[in-house]
Design an enzyme around this catalytic site. Structure first.
Site, PDB file in Angstrom:
ATOM      1  N   ASP A  94      33.617   2.620  51.641  1.00 39.31           N
ATOM      2  CA  ASP A  94      33.798   2.113  53.006  1.00 39.31           C
ATOM      3  C   ASP A  94      33.385   3.137  54.046  1.00 39.31           C
ATOM      4  O   ASP A  94      32.685   2.837  54.994  1.00 39.31           O
ATOM      5  CB  ASP A  94      35.288   1.830  53.236  1.00 39.31           C
ATOM      6  N   GLU A 180      23.825  46.788  30.852  1.00 45.01           N
ATOM      7  CA  GLU A 180      24.545  46.547  32.109  1.00 45.01           C
ATOM      8  C   GLU A 180      26.007  46.354  31.780  1.00 45.01           C
ATOM      9  O   GLU A 180      26.361  46.085  30.644  1.00 45.01           O
ATOM     10  CB  GLU A 180      24.030  45.252  32.775  1.00 45.01           C
ATOM     11  N   LYS A 182      29.366  44.058  31.920  1.00 44.82           N
ATOM     12  CA  LYS A 182      29.613  42.624  31.970  1.00 44.82           C
ATOM     13  C   LYS A 182      30.647  42.380  33.053  1.00 44.82           C
ATOM     14  O   LYS A 182      31.792  42.806  32.939  1.00 44.82           O
ATOM     15  CB  LYS A 182      30.129  42.130  30.613  1.00 44.82           C
ATOM     16  N   ASP A 184      33.224  40.452  35.279  1.00 43.54           N
ATOM     17  CA  ASP A 184      34.149  39.395  34.910  1.00 43.54           C
ATOM     18  C   ASP A 184      34.482  38.518  36.118  1.00 43.54           C
ATOM     19  O   ASP A 184      35.337  38.845  36.919  1.00 43.54           O
ATOM     20  CB  ASP A 184      35.428  40.022  34.342  1.00 43.54           C
ATOM     21  N   TYR A 291      22.425  39.842  38.037  1.00 45.01           N
ATOM     22  CA  TYR A 291      22.024  40.443  36.766  1.00 45.01           C
ATOM     23  C   TYR A 291      20.808  39.779  36.139  1.00 45.01           C
ATOM     24  O   TYR A 291      20.315  40.245  35.124  1.00 45.01           O
ATOM     25  CB  TYR A 291      23.176  40.403  35.762  1.00 45.01           C
ATOM     26  N   LYS A 377      32.117  43.351  23.748  1.00 45.07           N
ATOM     27  CA  LYS A 377      33.385  43.209  24.473  1.00 45.07           C
ATOM     28  C   LYS A 377      34.268  44.417  24.222  1.00 45.07           C
ATOM     29  O   LYS A 377      34.489  44.805  23.080  1.00 45.07           O
ATOM     30  CB  LYS A 377      34.114  41.950  23.989  1.00 45.07           C
ATOM     31  N   CYS A 471      71.875  32.213  40.498  1.00 38.38           N
ATOM     32  CA  CYS A 471      71.306  33.413  41.099  1.00 38.38           C
ATOM     33  C   CYS A 471      72.053  34.659  40.623  1.00 38.38           C
ATOM     34  O   CYS A 471      73.278  34.708  40.700  1.00 38.38           O
ATOM     35  CB  CYS A 471      71.382  33.299  42.622  1.00 38.38           C
ATOM     36  N   CYS A 474      73.970  36.162  43.843  1.00 36.12           N
ATOM     37  CA  CYS A 474      75.038  35.494  44.593  1.00 36.12           C
ATOM     38  C   CYS A 474      75.698  34.363  43.821  1.00 36.12           C
ATOM     39  O   CYS A 474      76.643  33.755  44.300  1.00 36.12           O
ATOM     40  CB  CYS A 474      74.503  34.973  45.927  1.00 36.12           C
ATOM     41  N   CYS A 489      66.644  30.542  44.716  1.00 36.52           N
ATOM     42  CA  CYS A 489      68.048  30.567  45.116  1.00 36.52           C
ATOM     43  C   CYS A 489      68.100  29.972  46.520  1.00 36.52           C
ATOM     44  O   CYS A 489      67.504  30.509  47.446  1.00 36.52           O
ATOM     45  CB  CYS A 489      68.576  31.993  45.132  1.00 36.52           C
ATOM     46  N   CYS A 495      72.821  34.970  50.346  1.00 33.60           N
ATOM     47  CA  CYS A 495      72.421  35.722  49.162  1.00 33.60           C
ATOM     48  C   CYS A 495      72.037  37.149  49.577  1.00 33.60           C
ATOM     49  O   CYS A 495      71.083  37.330  50.346  1.00 33.60           O
ATOM     50  CB  CYS A 495      71.250  35.007  48.496  1.00 33.60           C
TER      51      CYS A 495
HETATM   52  P1  AMP Z   1      30.521  34.235  28.300  1.00 30.63           P
HETATM   53  O1  AMP Z   1      31.045  33.489  29.501  1.00 30.63           O
HETATM   54  O2  AMP Z   1      31.548  35.049  27.617  1.00 30.63           O
HETATM   55  O3  AMP Z   1      29.707  33.355  27.414  1.00 30.63           O
HETATM   56  O4  AMP Z   1      29.524  35.316  28.900  1.00 30.63           O
HETATM   57  C1  AMP Z   1      28.352  34.925  29.540  1.00 30.63           C
HETATM   58  C2  AMP Z   1      28.501  35.160  30.993  1.00 30.63           C
HETATM   59  O5  AMP Z   1      28.658  36.531  31.290  1.00 30.63           O
HETATM   60  C3  AMP Z   1      27.279  34.767  31.749  1.00 30.63           C
HETATM   61  O6  AMP Z   1      27.279  33.403  32.064  1.00 30.63           O
HETATM   62  C4  AMP Z   1      27.381  35.599  32.995  1.00 30.63           C
HETATM   63  O7  AMP Z   1      27.996  34.847  34.006  1.00 30.63           O
HETATM   64  C5  AMP Z   1      28.333  36.713  32.635  1.00 30.63           C
HETATM   65  N1  AMP Z   1      27.785  38.054  32.875  1.00 30.63           N
HETATM   66  C6  AMP Z   1      28.468  39.040  33.494  1.00 30.63           C
HETATM   67  N2  AMP Z   1      27.757  40.141  33.602  1.00 30.63           N
HETATM   68  C7  AMP Z   1      26.550  39.888  33.046  1.00 30.63           C
HETATM   69  C8  AMP Z   1      25.366  40.658  32.858  1.00 30.63           C
HETATM   70  N3  AMP Z   1      25.286  41.929  33.259  1.00 30.63           N
HETATM   71  N4  AMP Z   1      24.315  40.048  32.261  1.00 30.63           N
HETATM   72  C9  AMP Z   1      24.398  38.766  31.851  1.00 30.63           C
HETATM   73  N5  AMP Z   1      25.492  37.996  31.995  1.00 30.63           N
HETATM   74  C10 AMP Z   1      26.567  38.537  32.585  1.00 30.63           C
HETATM   75 ZN    ZN Z   2      71.160  34.138  45.531  1.00 29.54          ZN
END
Ligand code: AMP
Ligand code: ZN
Length: 734
Positions: A94, A180, A182, A184, A291, A377, A471, A474, A489, A495
């Site tokens: 809509d 490089e 990795k 996170d 990367y 890892k 709690c 109190c 609480c 309290c």
């Molecule tokens: P996974 O999610 O464990 O399969 O790892 C792959 C992911 O690692 C990729 O999709 C990237 O997003 C991430 N990643 C982080 N740092 C790097 C890096 N230096 N080179 C390639 N991938 C990377």
């Molecule tokens: Zn309390």
């Protein structure tokens, strides 16, 4: 029309715009729309015009949007009538129709169209139910180049095996590797055309991802325009991360505002990409670390790519290293295994890549990952220890946090004695009990957490943990609101921990910053019955304080002086110090600026509060509920009588008046002495409101040169006075 519907309509409008309107402006100079010439005769149009005005949406974008809308409406109709399926709620459908019809009515003359008006409703009733779920939906598109994951290895042997395999595959040629870290976070694909960011897409399932371009555009390290000798088309791969220090800072602020802290940077980073409101994303200090890339480029090696990407303006961490031998790769891995915490972001391993792009192409891909890359890892830094006792902490807002008290254990260089157990669900999920041997982990700089129980070591007489029902401070029975993870609480006025917590917040550095006073002093004063709330601080005398434990003449004097000095702390910090739930530093500033003094704030209704920039329902409700509590009112009145700052100061109020209070202005045309924005600011600084279209509620239209004829007719027909820039300025002088 109600507020939700209006918001939702804007949201849909935006979403549609983002879908279609990205590509044009890189090829043509955007043409501005003359807002004033438009005929606004309903609220849909009002919203559309206002939005076009604010976001400076070009004629070209509207044109593409209209074309796109026509196609998708056609498709929805076909799906519905011919195939009996519906990919969109009736309500959304809509509104899409409404959007198109109103765009056509607005722009029919300006943007010629050939379409039929065959839209017509697809159904009879329109439900309002589907709104919530639609909010989170992003457009999904297919990646032009697949986004792969990486194969993982957990030992050096695995890594060495992989390298041997590579060597066998490629034959007897030298192989180099780029190493490089990795990063996170959440992976992203950034599509650039002619050096401009066209689209940003999440990994999704690797084949299809969500378009999150507006959110990504708020990230500073994602260049909107590339520099140097970039290729015409570019599919850049990077990781969106939340830097650790900023993460800790944000959590600190959340805790101060009485909100639950976020669990970890990675989830928060990927969650941020899915927020519906880009201005929320803009507030988070996210970063994009680049990367990789996809597609054929002239570039010969991964290492060269990293350097190139840097020269185009991307952020590429410099720890990357070109390694000529497997030994060098291992050295890199070893070094970073023990130095990973020195980086400002979380890293969970190393990625080793075959350096030559040609060799990469020879090696190719498996179904899931490239054969030319391998992730190593890091072992999560873990320790085992015994959980002695589970205790419960009460925060100043009454939230209960269970804490694991551990036999001290060394972990990542520090001794850990306590770990958070988050909430009752977490305890149940892990089935963690007193006396258990537990695994403790530390991710970067974050608070250590319990990740599991060694059930083989569980004592025979162990009993399941029963979460407290009352709690610990109190004795009040705890409550748990639906949808919330935390127990509370509810005894906020009685309290003791909540009371001292609020006073501690009040005196803290970012609030009243009371010198000569710390958390322990607050507890002592409270225990001795000298203070029961923060207003009592202002009646403390030196004579009362001196006899206390560990209090000397001098420190008592400092304390009383510190309290007195805090009376000069500006209004916005006093407001923050009151400890209203969800009113953190920034929100307090916004409220102070909008209402200028506490009386105006206290008189504000929820409807008024939510019109303030960044104030939503949740904050508005919390403010209202705080000021409807008689004890809070009494405390605020007392604080006022002691001379604390409950309004903005002269300096802050300079050039701000109430002269235009209650008046709504529409600004139209081009002006002689002021820019449109200056004019608008003047109106707002003097208490007036600026609206974008004329209605019966408009008090004045301030008209400059080239005021649109339709606006003029409208104003005249509604009897809204039209005044010139000069007349407006005279009004202010008066
Ligand atoms: P996974 O999610 O464990 O399969 O790892 C792959 C992911 O690692 C990729 O999709 C990237 O997003 C991430 N990643 C982080 N740092 C790097 C890096 N230096 N080179 C390639 N991938 C990377
Ligand atoms: Zn309390």
């Amino acid at each position: 029309m109600n507020e939700t519907m209006r918001d939702y309509f804007i949201y849909l409008f935006d979403k549609e715009l983002n879908k279609y309107a990205v590509e044009i402006e890189m090829f043509v100079e955007p043409e501005e729309i003359n807002i004033d010439s438009l005929n606004v005769n309903n609220w849909y149009k009002e919203v559309i015009v206002d939005h076009i005005n604010r976001r400076k949406i070009s004629k070209q974008k509207i044109k593409i949007l209209m074309r796109g809308l026509r196609n998708s409406i056609k498709e929805h109709k076909f799906n519905y009538y011919q195939r009996g399926i519906s990919l969109i709620s009736d309500y959304d459908y809509d509104l899409l129709e409404k959007l198109l019809i109103n765009l056509e009515e607005l722009f029919g003359e300006i943007i010629p169209t050939s379409i039929t008006r065959s839209v017509g409703s697809r159904h009879k009733s329109s439900g309002f139910k589907n709104i919530q779920s639609s909010y989170e939906l992003f457009e999904t598109i297919t990646h032009e180049h697949r986004m792969y994951s990486l194969e993982n290895s957990y030992s050096k042997e695995d890594l060495e095996d992989w390298e041997k395999r590579i060597q066998r595959n490629l034959g007897d040629v030298p192989v180099e590797f780029t190493c490089e870290l990795k990063y996170d976070g959440a992976s992203i694909s950034l599509i650039y055309v002619n050096g401009k960011l066209l689209n940003a897409v999440t990994r999704g399932d690797g084949i299809q991802g969500d378009v999150v371009t507006p959110n990504i555009k708020t990230i500073k390290s994602v260049p909107a325009q590339l520099k140097g000798d970039y290729p015409i088309q570019l599919d850049i791969r990077g990781e969106i991360i939340f830097p650790l220090e900023e993460f800790a800072k944000m959590n600190q602020e959340r805790i101060e505002a009485g909100e639950d802290p976020y669990m970890n940077p990675r989830n928060t980073a990927s969650g941020s990409l899915k927020l519906k409101d880009s201005s929320e994303v803009a507030k988070r200090p996210l970063e994009c670390l680049v990367y990789g890339m996809a597609g054929n480029l002239e570039i010969k090696t991964q290492f060269e790519f990293l350097e190139k990407a840097r020269s185009w303006g991307f952020k590429v961490p410099t720890v990357a290293k070109l390694c000529k031998s497997t030994e060098e790769v291992m050295q890199f891995v070893d070094y970073w295994d023990s130095h990973r915490h020195s980086m400002p972001f979380e890293t969970d391993g190393v990625v080793v890549k075959v350096n030559s792009i040609q060799q990469q192409e020879e090696l190719g891909y498996t179904a899931k990952s490239p054969r030319w890359a391998m992730a190593y890892k890091f072992q999560a830094e873990q320790a085992t220890t015994i959980l002695d006792k589970i205790t419960y902490q009460v925060g100043r807002t009454g939230a209960i946090t269970p804490v694991a008290n551990l036999e001290p254990v060394l972990l990542a260089g520090t001794t850990v004695k306590r770990a958070s157990l988050h909430n009752a669900d977490q305890i149940a999920k892990l089935d963690v009990r007193e006396g258990d041997t537990v695994f403790v982990e530390k991710g970067g700089e974050i608070i250590p957490k319990i990740v599991g129980v060694d059930f083989t070591k569980r004592p025979a007489d162990s009993k399941p943990t029963e979460y407290i029902t009352h709690c610990p401070e109190c004795g009040t029975e705890l409550i748990r609101k639906e949808g919330e993870a935390q127990h509370f609480c509810p005894n906020d006025t009685g309290c003791p921990t909540q009371i001292t917590g609020r006073i501690q917040h009040f005196i803290s550095r970012k609030a009243m910053d009371i010198e000569g006073m710390g958390s322990e002093t607050v507890e002592l004063l409270f225990k001795e019955g000298l203070i029961a709330n923060y207003a009592d601080l202002y009646t403390l005398t030196k004579e009362q304080v001196v006899p206390l434990e560990r209090m000397a003449e001098k420190s008592a004097e400092n304390l009383v002086n510190g309290v007195a000095a805090s009376k000069a702390i500006p209004f916005e910090r006093v407001l923050f110090a009151l400890g209203i739930r969800y009113v953190g530093e920034t929100v307090a500033k916004k409220l102070a600026k909008a209402y200028k003094n506490i009386d105006a704030l206290m008189a504000a209704s929820k409807e008024e509060l939510v019109t303030v920039d960044e104030i939503g329902d949740r904050i508005a409700e919390s403010v209202i509920s705080f000021f409807s509590e008689p004890t809070n009112l009494e405390i605020v009145n007392r604080l006022k009588s002691y001379g604390l700052q409950f309004s903005l100061s002269e300096a802050q109020l300079e050039n701000q008046t109430d002269k235009l209070k209650g008046q709504t202005f529409v600004v139209s045309g081009v002006f002689e002495t002021l820019s449109r924005d200056e004019l608008k600011k003047l109106i707002e600084d003097n208490g007036g409101k600026v609206a974008s279209s004329i209605s019966s509620k408009t008090s004045f239209v301030v008209a400059g040169d080239n005021m649109g004829p339709s606006k003029k007719t409208k104003a005249e027909s509604l009897g809204v006075p039209i005044i010139s820039e000069q007349e407006f300025l005279q009004k202010l002088e008066a």
